[in-house]
Design a protein around this motif. Structure first.
Motif, PDB file in Angstrom:
ATOM      1  N   ALA A 221     -16.624  -2.553   2.934  1.00  0.00           N
ATOM      2  CA  ALA A 221     -15.562  -2.589   3.939  1.00  0.00           C
ATOM      3  C   ALA A 221     -14.948  -3.981   3.927  1.00  0.00           C
ATOM      4  CB  ALA A 221     -16.111  -2.275   5.328  1.00  0.00           C
ATOM      5  N   PHE A 222     -13.653  -4.072   4.261  1.00  0.00           N
ATOM      6  CA  PHE A 222     -13.049  -5.410   4.311  1.00  0.00           C
ATOM      7  C   PHE A 222     -13.675  -6.189   5.467  1.00  0.00           C
ATOM      8  CE2 PHE A 222     -10.106  -2.155   5.941  1.00  0.00           C
ATOM      9  CZ  PHE A 222      -9.871  -2.550   7.239  1.00  0.00           C
ATOM     10  N   ARG A 223     -14.047  -7.441   5.190  1.00  0.00           N
ATOM     11  CA  ARG A 223     -14.820  -8.230   6.150  1.00  0.00           C
ATOM     12  C   ARG A 223     -13.991  -8.683   7.337  1.00  0.00           C
ATOM     13  NH1 ARG A 223     -19.635 -10.810   4.515  1.00  0.00           N
ATOM     14  NH2 ARG A 223     -19.471 -11.851   6.533  1.00  0.00           N
ATOM     15  N   ASP A 224     -12.746  -9.085   7.085  1.00  0.00           N
ATOM     16  CA  ASP A 224     -11.900  -9.614   8.147  1.00  0.00           C
ATOM     17  C   ASP A 224     -10.812  -8.605   8.503  1.00  0.00           C
ATOM     18  OD1 ASP A 224     -13.219 -12.167   8.194  1.00  0.00           O
ATOM     19  OD2 ASP A 224     -12.151 -12.664   6.333  1.00  0.00           O
ATOM     20  N   PRO A 225     -10.383  -8.582   9.765  1.00  0.00           N
ATOM     21  CA  PRO A 225      -9.297  -7.680  10.156  1.00  0.00           C
ATOM     22  C   PRO A 225      -8.032  -7.946   9.344  1.00  0.00           C
ATOM     23  CG  PRO A 225     -10.400  -8.552  12.095  1.00  0.00           C
ATOM     24  CD  PRO A 225     -10.929  -9.322  10.921  1.00  0.00           C
ATOM     25  N   ILE A 226      -7.296  -6.883   9.062  1.00  0.00           N
ATOM     26  CA  ILE A 226      -6.015  -6.996   8.354  1.00  0.00           C
ATOM     27  C   ILE A 226      -4.905  -6.912   9.393  1.00  0.00           C
ATOM     28  CG2 ILE A 226      -4.505  -5.986   6.606  1.00  0.00           C
ATOM     29  CD1 ILE A 226      -6.991  -4.706   5.357  1.00  0.00           C
ATOM     30  N   THR A 227      -4.004  -7.865   9.374  1.00  0.00           N
ATOM     31  CA  THR A 227      -2.916  -7.903  10.348  1.00  0.00           C
ATOM     32  C   THR A 227      -1.581  -7.719   9.643  1.00  0.00           C
ATOM     33  OG1 THR A 227      -4.161  -9.411  11.765  1.00  0.00           O
ATOM     34  CG2 THR A 227      -1.793  -9.279  12.149  1.00  0.00           C
ATOM     35  N   GLY A 228      -0.730  -6.863  10.222  1.00  0.00           N
ATOM     36  CA  GLY A 228       0.592  -6.617   9.662  1.00  0.00           C
ATOM     37  C   GLY A 228       0.697  -5.224   9.073  1.00  0.00           C
ATOM     38  N   GLY A 229       1.733  -4.494   9.455  1.00  0.00           N
ATOM     39  CA  GLY A 229       1.903  -3.132   8.982  1.00  0.00           C
ATOM     40  C   GLY A 229       1.970  -3.016   7.471  1.00  0.00           C
ATOM     41  N   GLU A 230       2.750  -3.883   6.826  1.00  0.00           N
ATOM     42  CA  GLU A 230       2.869  -3.817   5.360  1.00  0.00           C
ATOM     43  C   GLU A 230       1.548  -4.106   4.681  1.00  0.00           C
ATOM     44  OE1 GLU A 230       6.078  -5.615   3.333  1.00  0.00           O
ATOM     45  OE2 GLU A 230       7.525  -5.306   4.949  1.00  0.00           O
ATOM     46  N   GLN A 231       0.828  -5.106   5.194  1.00  0.00           N
ATOM     47  CA  GLN A 231      -0.465  -5.463   4.604  1.00  0.00           C
ATOM     48  C   GLN A 231      -1.455  -4.306   4.724  1.00  0.00           C
ATOM     49  OE1 GLN A 231       1.419  -7.270   6.506  1.00  0.00           O
ATOM     50  NE2 GLN A 231       1.548  -9.387   5.774  1.00  0.00           N
ATOM     51  N   ILE A 232      -1.441  -3.645   5.871  1.00  0.00           N
ATOM     52  CA  ILE A 232      -2.345  -2.509   6.064  1.00  0.00           C
ATOM     53  C   ILE A 232      -1.962  -1.364   5.126  1.00  0.00           C
ATOM     54  CG2 ILE A 232      -3.068  -0.718   7.695  1.00  0.00           C
ATOM     55  CD1 ILE A 232      -2.724  -2.831   9.916  1.00  0.00           C
ATOM     56  N   ALA A 233      -0.671  -1.099   5.007  1.00  0.00           N
ATOM     57  CA  ALA A 233      -0.211  -0.023   4.125  1.00  0.00           C
ATOM     58  C   ALA A 233      -0.657  -0.272   2.692  1.00  0.00           C
ATOM     59  CB  ALA A 233       1.313   0.097   4.205  1.00  0.00           C
ATOM     60  N   HIS A 234      -0.525  -1.503   2.229  1.00  0.00           N
ATOM     61  CA  HIS A 234      -0.961  -1.829   0.866  1.00  0.00           C
ATOM     62  C   HIS A 234      -2.471  -1.674   0.716  1.00  0.00           C
ATOM     63  CE1 HIS A 234       2.752  -3.137  -1.098  1.00  0.00           C
ATOM     64  NE2 HIS A 234       3.104  -3.721   0.032  1.00  0.00           N
ATOM     65  N   ALA A 235      -3.228  -2.057   1.748  1.00  0.00           N
ATOM     66  CA  ALA A 235      -4.684  -1.909   1.701  1.00  0.00           C
ATOM     67  C   ALA A 235      -5.069  -0.443   1.593  1.00  0.00           C
ATOM     68  CB  ALA A 235      -5.320  -2.541   2.934  1.00  0.00           C
ATOM     69  N   TRP A 236      -4.363   0.436   2.336  1.00  0.00           N
ATOM     70  CA  TRP A 236      -4.682   1.861   2.295  1.00  0.00           C
ATOM     71  C   TRP A 236      -4.265   2.477   0.966  1.00  0.00           C
ATOM     72  CZ3 TRP A 236      -6.604  -0.055   6.412  1.00  0.00           C
ATOM     73  CH2 TRP A 236      -7.431   0.700   7.234  1.00  0.00           C
ATOM     74  N   MET A 237      -3.217   1.963   0.359  1.00  0.00           N
ATOM     75  CA  MET A 237      -2.839   2.431  -0.972  1.00  0.00           C
ATOM     76  C   MET A 237      -3.893   2.015  -1.998  1.00  0.00           C
ATOM     77  SD  MET A 237      -0.052   4.272  -0.986  1.00  0.00           S
ATOM     78  CE  MET A 237      -0.938   5.001   0.401  1.00  0.00           C
ATOM     79  N   ALA A 238      -4.484   0.845  -1.798  1.00  0.00           N
ATOM     80  CA  ALA A 238      -5.546   0.389  -2.702  1.00  0.00           C
ATOM     81  C   ALA A 238      -6.771   1.297  -2.574  1.00  0.00           C
ATOM     82  CB  ALA A 238      -5.922  -1.059  -2.382  1.00  0.00           C
ATOM     83  N   ILE A 239      -7.061   1.746  -1.349  1.00  0.00           N
ATOM     84  CA  ILE A 239      -8.172   2.679  -1.151  1.00  0.00           C
ATOM     85  C   ILE A 239      -7.888   3.988  -1.888  1.00  0.00           C
ATOM     86  CG2 ILE A 239      -9.420   4.072   0.549  1.00  0.00           C
ATOM     87  CD1 ILE A 239      -8.884   1.827   2.581  1.00  0.00           C
ATOM     88  N   ALA A 240      -6.642   4.460  -1.782  1.00  0.00           N
ATOM     89  CA  ALA A 240      -6.263   5.710  -2.445  1.00  0.00           C
ATOM     90  C   ALA A 240      -6.345   5.580  -3.962  1.00  0.00           C
ATOM     91  CB  ALA A 240      -4.852   6.115  -2.025  1.00  0.00           C
ATOM     92  N   ALA A 241      -6.074   4.381  -4.468  1.00  0.00           N
ATOM     93  CA  ALA A 241      -6.068   4.163  -5.919  1.00  0.00           C
ATOM     94  C   ALA A 241      -7.442   3.805  -6.471  1.00  0.00           C
ATOM     95  CB  ALA A 241      -5.082   3.047  -6.269  1.00  0.00           C
ATOM     96  N   SER A 242      -8.446   3.739  -5.592  1.00  0.00           N
ATOM     97  CA  SER A 242      -9.779   3.297  -6.026  1.00  0.00           C
ATOM     98  C   SER A 242     -10.503   4.330  -6.872  1.00  0.00           C
ATOM     99  CB  SER A 242     -10.638   2.960  -4.801  1.00  0.00           C
ATOM    100  OG  SER A 242     -10.895   4.134  -4.031  1.00  0.00           O
ATOM    101  N   GLY A 243      -9.997   5.558  -6.869  1.00  0.00           N
ATOM    102  CA  GLY A 243     -10.617   6.598  -7.681  1.00  0.00           C
ATOM    103  C   GLY A 243     -11.573   7.490  -6.919  1.00  0.00           C
ATOM    104  N   ALA A 244     -11.914   7.102  -5.687  1.00  0.00           N
ATOM    105  CA  ALA A 244     -12.829   7.926  -4.895  1.00  0.00           C
ATOM    106  C   ALA A 244     -12.130   9.213  -4.457  1.00  0.00           C
ATOM    107  CB  ALA A 244     -13.299   7.149  -3.666  1.00  0.00           C
ATOM    108  N   GLU A 245     -12.770  10.336  -4.683  1.00  0.00           N
ATOM    109  CA  GLU A 245     -12.197  11.636  -4.339  1.00  0.00           C
ATOM    110  C   GLU A 245     -12.482  11.947  -2.866  1.00  0.00           C
ATOM    111  OE1 GLU A 245     -10.255  13.541  -6.180  1.00  0.00           O
ATOM    112  OE2 GLU A 245     -10.343  12.111  -7.837  1.00  0.00           O
TER     113      GLU A 245
END
Length: 295
Positions: free
Chosen positions: A218-242
């Motif tokens: 899990a990410f250790r520190d809180p993520i602030t900002g809508g764009e930053q969060i959106a990119h983080a969630w896209m990274a989760i989607a691209a991680s390969g986990a089904e």
């Protein structure tokens, strides 16, 4: 001889669990507290139990005092916790529609007091503030009764509850139906990889906080900002986990649950204002996901 108070004592269990969970933010600890309260009840001699006029009030006082002691030691335990600590999520199933209460005086109901947003605010309070506020404002105990638990005067308990109350947002929030629509749109955008839609759904100042407890990635520190969060969630989607995302009620409000294989690996709770997501809480600590099962 059969305990004449047995039916009344047994019937208090649900109320005691409700109280202890709101005080501690942990269902597992709440169950331990209630078990300890019952142990102390049956440790009383039979004549002593018969002297107790209201077993429910006795059990509530004992359980609340145990919680107060645990809250006092929780800060030291949190310092050793890996990453951010979040309350343990309580599972639900269906998303039910309906308007939120319009009167701010009616906002602190049992349903509202179980939301992740509410519990996170409670966790920022001192132990005495939290106990006084929950007992009085949520469970409607008098300040004289609260004073017996906290060990302070009724006037002091009134001040504690007042201080706690100032931290609670009493503005009218969106209805469950409105919340469900936003969360469903978020799920759809995440599943389809539509980052622009995700950004539109997130408040520009949104914050995402994750709790892995050192037992799950899990990410250790809180993520602030809508764009930053959106990119983080896209990274989760691209991680390969089904991951399979499911719409579930999380702490009484629309949320999401992520399933990997046969296991629930993440629970997502949301706070929403003006049609946009302002907070996301991600619970990944497997010890906090034990009450959750894949359907």
């Amino acid at each position: 001889m059969t305990d004449p108070h047995l039916p009344a004592v047994i019937s208090e269990r649900r109320q005691l669990i409700n109280l202890a969970y709101r005080l501690l933010g942990s269902l597992a600890e709440a169950e331990d507290v209630v078990q300890e309260a019952y142990t102390r009840w049956y440790a009383l001699s039979e004549p002593r139990r018969r002297e107790v006029a209201a077993p429910g009030a006795w059990l509530t006082t004992v359980a609340s005092r145990i919680c107060l002691d645990l809250l006092g030691s929780a800060r030291a335990r949190r310092e050793r916790y890996v990453g951010e600590w979040l309350p343990e999520p309580v599972p639900g199933h269906e998303w039910l529609g309906g308007p939120a209460p319009a009167d701010p005086a009616d906002r602190v109901t049992l349903d509202e007091s179980i939301s992740m947003a509410f519990l996170v605010v409670l966790d920022s309070m001192t132990p005495a503030e939290r106990v006084a506020f929950v007992l009085h404002d949520v469970f409607r105990y008098s300040f004289a009764e609260v004073a017996e638990v906290v060990g302070r005067t009724p006037a002091a308990c009134r001040q504690l509850a007042s201080s706690a109350r100032r931290r609670i947002d009493t503005s009218r929030g969106p209805s469950t139906t409105e919340r469900a629509e936003v969360v469903r749109d978020f799920k759809r955008a995440w599943e389809t990889g539509d980052i622009d839609a995700l950004i539109d759904l997130l408040d520009p100042q949104a914050t995402a906080t994750a709790d892995g407890g050192g037992l799950a990635l899990a990410f250790r520190d809180p993520i602030t900002g809508g764009e930053q969060i959106a990119h983080a969630w896209m990274a989760i989607a691209a991680s390969g986990a089904e991951l399979t995302l499911m719409e579930r009620t999380v702490n009484g409000q629309p949320g999401l649950v992520a399933q990997l294989g046969d296991a629930i690996v993440s629970v997502y709770a949301f706070d929403i204002a003006d049609g946009r997501i302002t907070r996301i809480w991600v619970i990944r600590n497997p010890e906090k996901l034990r009450p959750w099962t894949a359907d």
